[in-house]
Structure formats: C-alpha cells, structure tokens
Scaffold this motif. Structure first.
Motif: not given
Length: 111
Positions: A39-52
């Motif tokens: 299944r596809l999972i779509l989620f909004k990036r957060n600050l910590l994702d941006d720092l990945e």
C-alpha cells in the motif's frame, strides 16, 4: 476514505477536503512510501524529515553505508529532537526562575 484518480501524466489531485483536514498547503513537501502489504503511504514532511539529508551526510562522514541508514536515521532524529527540545525548554525555565536579562537591562550595560 477518499478515492482519487491518476491522470495520463501520473499525477493525482488531493481533494480540497483532505488537504484542509491534514493541513497540506501549496509548496508543501510530501513523502510517499510503500508498506509491507504494497500500500502507498503519503505523508507530510516535517522539520526532522527536512534534516534527514544532513543526517545522512553526517553518517556517511562517520563511515556508515546506505544499508545502515534505516537503523541509524530514526535514532539520530530522536537525538536531534531531544536536543532541540532542550534548547527550547532551558530558556523557558531560566525565564520562569528569573534568570534572564531584559533588553532594557542590556541597553543600560552598553551605555
């Protein structure tokens, strides 16, 4: 549940009601993944994702390979979040304990 259609160019439109419900705005970055059932999972990036990307670069510099990322990145994000929370809460605690200088006080010291 929302039903959406993929157009000829492989694009989808997220219904307005759903965008409002989860606070998706123009120019927001979203991530998409696949779970174990396909299944596809779509989620909004957060600050910590941006720092990945920065975390990945640090891990590479420390000698870790991409195979290590899956195990290491969540741990690094957690450590980063704790450090950020400490940076936020310490000034609040200092303020509450009266351990602060006002702008007025600082201006007096510099004159």
């Amino acid at each position: 549940m929302f039903v959406i259609q993929v157009n000829e160019r492989g694009q989808i439109t997220i219904p307005k009601e759903l965008r409002e419900k989860v606070n998706i705005n123009p120019r927001d970055n979203l991530k998409i993944d696949i779970d174990e059932q396909g299944r596809l999972i779509l989620f909004k990036r957060n600050l910590l994702d941006d720092l990945e990307d920065l975390i990945k670069r640090d891990l590479i510099n420390e000698g870790y390979s991409e195979e290590d990322f899956q195990a290491k990145i969540p741990k690094c994000k957690k450590e980063l979040a704790k450090a950020l929370m400490k940076d936020i809460t310490e000034p609040e605690q200092q303020y509450e304990q009266g351990e602060f200088a006002s702008l007025k006080d600082l201006k007096k010291e510099n004159t």
